[in-house]
Design an enzyme around this catalytic site. Structure first.
Site, PDB file in Angstrom:
ATOM      1  N   SER A 142       0.856  -1.191   0.000  1.00 32.94           N
ATOM      2  CA  SER A 142       0.000   0.000   0.000  1.00 32.94           C
ATOM      3  C   SER A 142       0.892   1.242   0.000  1.00 32.94           C
ATOM      4  O   SER A 142       2.074   1.157   0.374  1.00 32.94           O
ATOM      5  CB  SER A 142      -0.862  -0.006   1.272  1.00 32.94           C
ATOM      6  OG  SER A 142      -1.541   1.229   1.431  1.00 32.94           O
ATOM      7  N   TYR A 155      -2.991  -1.125  10.270  1.00 33.20           N
ATOM      8  CA  TYR A 155      -2.922  -1.454   8.837  1.00 33.20           C
ATOM      9  C   TYR A 155      -1.586  -0.981   8.270  1.00 33.20           C
ATOM     10  O   TYR A 155      -0.913  -1.708   7.533  1.00 33.20           O
ATOM     11  CB  TYR A 155      -4.097  -0.774   8.139  1.00 33.20           C
ATOM     12  CG  TYR A 155      -4.198  -0.999   6.649  1.00 33.20           C
ATOM     13  CD1 TYR A 155      -4.862  -2.115   6.136  1.00 33.20           C
ATOM     14  CD2 TYR A 155      -3.649  -0.087   5.751  1.00 33.20           C
ATOM     15  CE1 TYR A 155      -4.966  -2.311   4.771  1.00 33.20           C
ATOM     16  CE2 TYR A 155      -3.756  -0.277   4.385  1.00 33.20           C
ATOM     17  CZ  TYR A 155      -4.409  -1.382   3.895  1.00 33.20           C
ATOM     18  OH  TYR A 155      -4.515  -1.565   2.538  1.00 33.20           O
TER      19      TYR A 155
HETATM   20  N1  LIG Z   1      -8.897  -0.492  -1.528  1.00 35.94           N
HETATM   21  C1  LIG Z   1      -7.850   0.288  -1.360  1.00 35.94           C
HETATM   22  O1  LIG Z   1      -7.930   1.515  -1.398  1.00 35.94           O
HETATM   23  C2  LIG Z   1      -6.487  -0.302  -1.162  1.00 35.94           C
HETATM   24  C3  LIG Z   1      -5.386   0.559  -1.150  1.00 35.94           C
HETATM   25  C4  LIG Z   1      -4.114   0.035  -0.976  1.00 35.94           C
HETATM   26  C5  LIG Z   1      -3.949  -1.324  -0.798  1.00 35.94           C
HETATM   27  N2  LIG Z   1      -5.030  -2.151  -0.808  1.00 35.94           N
HETATM   28  C6  LIG Z   1      -4.799  -3.567  -0.605  1.00 35.94           C
HETATM   29  O2  LIG Z   1      -5.321  -4.294  -1.712  1.00 35.94           O
HETATM   30  C7  LIG Z   1      -5.760  -5.571  -1.242  1.00 35.94           C
HETATM   31  C8  LIG Z   1      -7.197  -5.806  -1.653  1.00 35.94           C
HETATM   32  O3  LIG Z   1      -7.993  -4.770  -1.148  1.00 35.94           O
HETATM   33  P1  LIG Z   1      -9.517  -4.558  -1.555  1.00 35.94           P
HETATM   34  O4  LIG Z   1      -9.724  -3.119  -1.539  1.00 35.94           O
HETATM   35  O5  LIG Z   1      -9.830  -5.355  -2.759  1.00 35.94           O
HETATM   36  O6  LIG Z   1     -10.219  -5.180  -0.261  1.00 35.94           O
HETATM   37  P2  LIG Z   1     -11.632  -5.895  -0.074  1.00 35.94           P
HETATM   38  O7  LIG Z   1     -11.962  -5.773   1.368  1.00 35.94           O
HETATM   39  O8  LIG Z   1     -12.601  -5.419  -1.092  1.00 35.94           O
HETATM   40  O9  LIG Z   1     -11.283  -7.419  -0.423  1.00 35.94           O
HETATM   41  C9  LIG Z   1     -10.459  -8.186   0.415  1.00 35.94           C
HETATM   42  C10 LIG Z   1     -10.827  -9.650   0.255  1.00 35.94           C
HETATM   43  O10 LIG Z   1      -9.996 -10.411   1.149  1.00 35.94           O
HETATM   44  C11 LIG Z   1     -10.781 -11.429   1.743  1.00 35.94           C
HETATM   45  N3  LIG Z   1     -10.211 -11.859   3.024  1.00 35.94           N
HETATM   46  C12 LIG Z   1     -10.183 -11.162   4.192  1.00 35.94           C
HETATM   47  N4  LIG Z   1      -9.620 -11.907   5.145  1.00 35.94           N
HETATM   48  C13 LIG Z   1      -9.266 -13.091   4.571  1.00 35.94           C
HETATM   49  C14 LIG Z   1      -8.645 -14.270   5.065  1.00 35.94           C
HETATM   50  N5  LIG Z   1      -8.272 -14.380   6.344  1.00 35.94           N
HETATM   51  N6  LIG Z   1      -8.449 -15.289   4.208  1.00 35.94           N
HETATM   52  C15 LIG Z   1      -8.831 -15.192   2.912  1.00 35.94           C
HETATM   53  N7  LIG Z   1      -9.439 -14.110   2.395  1.00 35.94           N
HETATM   54  C16 LIG Z   1      -9.647 -13.061   3.226  1.00 35.94           C
HETATM   55  C17 LIG Z   1     -12.134 -10.745   1.939  1.00 35.94           C
HETATM   56  O11 LIG Z   1     -13.172 -11.706   2.142  1.00 35.94           O
HETATM   57  C18 LIG Z   1     -12.290  -9.949   0.650  1.00 35.94           C
HETATM   58  O12 LIG Z   1     -12.915 -10.714  -0.368  1.00 35.94           O
HETATM   59  C19 LIG Z   1      -5.524  -5.591   0.253  1.00 35.94           C
HETATM   60  O13 LIG Z   1      -4.267  -6.183   0.530  1.00 35.94           O
HETATM   61  C20 LIG Z   1      -5.478  -4.133   0.611  1.00 35.94           C
HETATM   62  O14 LIG Z   1      -4.779  -3.903   1.784  1.00 35.94           O
HETATM   63  C21 LIG Z   1      -6.286  -1.674  -0.984  1.00 35.94           C
END
Ligand SMILES: NC(=O)c1ccc[n+]([C@@H]2O[C@H](COP(=O)([O-])OP(=O)(O)OC[C@H]3O[C@@H](n4cnc5c(N)ncnc54)[C@H](O)[C@@H]3O)[C@@H](O)[C@H]2O)c1
Length: 258
Positions: A142, A155
């Site tokens: 991130s 986080y």
């Molecule tokens: N959305 C953002 O703005 C953003 C920004 C920077 C980084 N990220 C990173 O990108 C990645 C995806 O983010 P997103 O926005 O798609 O999140 P999201 O919450 O939409 O999706 C995350 C998915 O991970 C699954 N999950 C959670 N815990 C789990 C576990 N223990 N085992 C298996 N699956 C599990 C959830 O069920 C969900 O489907 C993450 O690593 C997040 O930190 C997101």
């Protein structure tokens, strides 16, 4: 001809958001992809939808913070596809609280899902990749791997750890000489439920959203597919000399101070 014809691997956290976009993008380029998520119904539905579009994917339900579940996930995917050429370690959660309001249980759970999972996935896929001639590990980090947010301190700690883990794997000569590369992607805000949850936790969600968007030079946040394209690059042979790096995909927001 796809960029990933003949390759196969895993995307975790693939029921929705960034992970689902990646699974789709990699499969569109010819890869066989195992979508992994803790949410069984959602990951099954996501995989079924991609299969109906003619893509080669399977669904696996697993909690990636659990070691036995991680080993089972790798066994199932390897059995289905024959070998594992890539893993996008992407599953994560967030807790939106000031540090002193956060509980120890919240710390333990977040670190287990966001960081222990990436250690476990790497620990157990590395020997398989060394046996099968190499592979690409891509971790979801991130912009908060290099900065912080006052209501996302845990986080941010976990994502700093992802950066360290990525570098630790990448500099290990035994892995590099076996043809294994490890990199991470550092997204800015992506339009997924994670960001919507962050806005919802603010005192005024609508103005929080407007404030987030206004901070970006492009006056918008990123789309999941824009992140998936970067993972595609890191998984494919186009990035054959890219190892140990963190690619910031944030529309320029990290370049800005004021
Ligand atoms: N959305 C953002 O703005 C953003 C920004 C920077 C980084 N990220 C990173 O990108 C990645 C995806 O983010 P997103 O926005 O798609 O999140 P999201 O919450 O939409 O999706 C995350 C998915 O991970 C699954 N999950 C959670 N815990 C789990 C576990 N223990 N085992 C298996 N699956 C599990 C959830 O069920 C969900 O489907 C993450 O690593 C997040 O930190 C997101």
């Amino acid at each position: 001809m796809g960029l990933l014809d003949g390759k196969s691997g895993i995307v975790t956290g693939a029921a929705q958001g960034f992970g689902l976009a990646t699974a789709r993008r990699l499969a569109e380029e010819g890869a066989a992809v195992a979508l992994v998520d803790i949410k069984a119904d959602e990951v099954n539905a996501a995989a079924a939808s991609l299969v109906s579009e003619g893509l080669h994917v399977i669904a696996i339900t697993a909690d990636v913070s659990d070691e036995d579940a991680t080993i089972r996930m790798l066994d199932e995917a390897e059995k289905a596809f024959g070998s594992l050429n890539f893993i996008h370690q992407n599953a994560a959660i967030q807790v939106e609280k000031l540090l002193h309001e956060t509980t120890l249980d919240e710390w333990d759970r977040l670190m287990a899902v966001n960081l222990r999972s990436m250690f476990l996935g790497a620990k157990h896929i590395l020997p398989r990749m060394m046996r099968s001639g190499g592979g690409s590990i891509v971790n979801s980090a991130s912009v908060l791997s290099m900065s912080a947010d006052e209501v996302l301190p845990l986080y941010s700690v976990s994502k700093h750890g992802v950066l360290g883990l990525t570098r630790g794997i990448a500099v290990t000569e035994a892995y590099a000489q076996a043809g294994i590369r490890c990199n991470c992607i550092c997204p800015g805000d992506i339009r997924t439920s994670m960001v919507e949850q962050y806005w919802a936790a603010q005192p005024d969600p609508a103005s929080a959203e407007a404030e987030t968007t206004a901070h970006y030079p492009m006056k918008r946040i990123g789309e999941p597919r824009e992140m998936a394209d970067t993972v595609l690059y890191l998984v494919s042979d186009l990035s054959s000399f890219v190892n140990g790096t963190s690619i910031v995909v944030d529309g320029g927001v990290m370049a800005k101070v004021y």
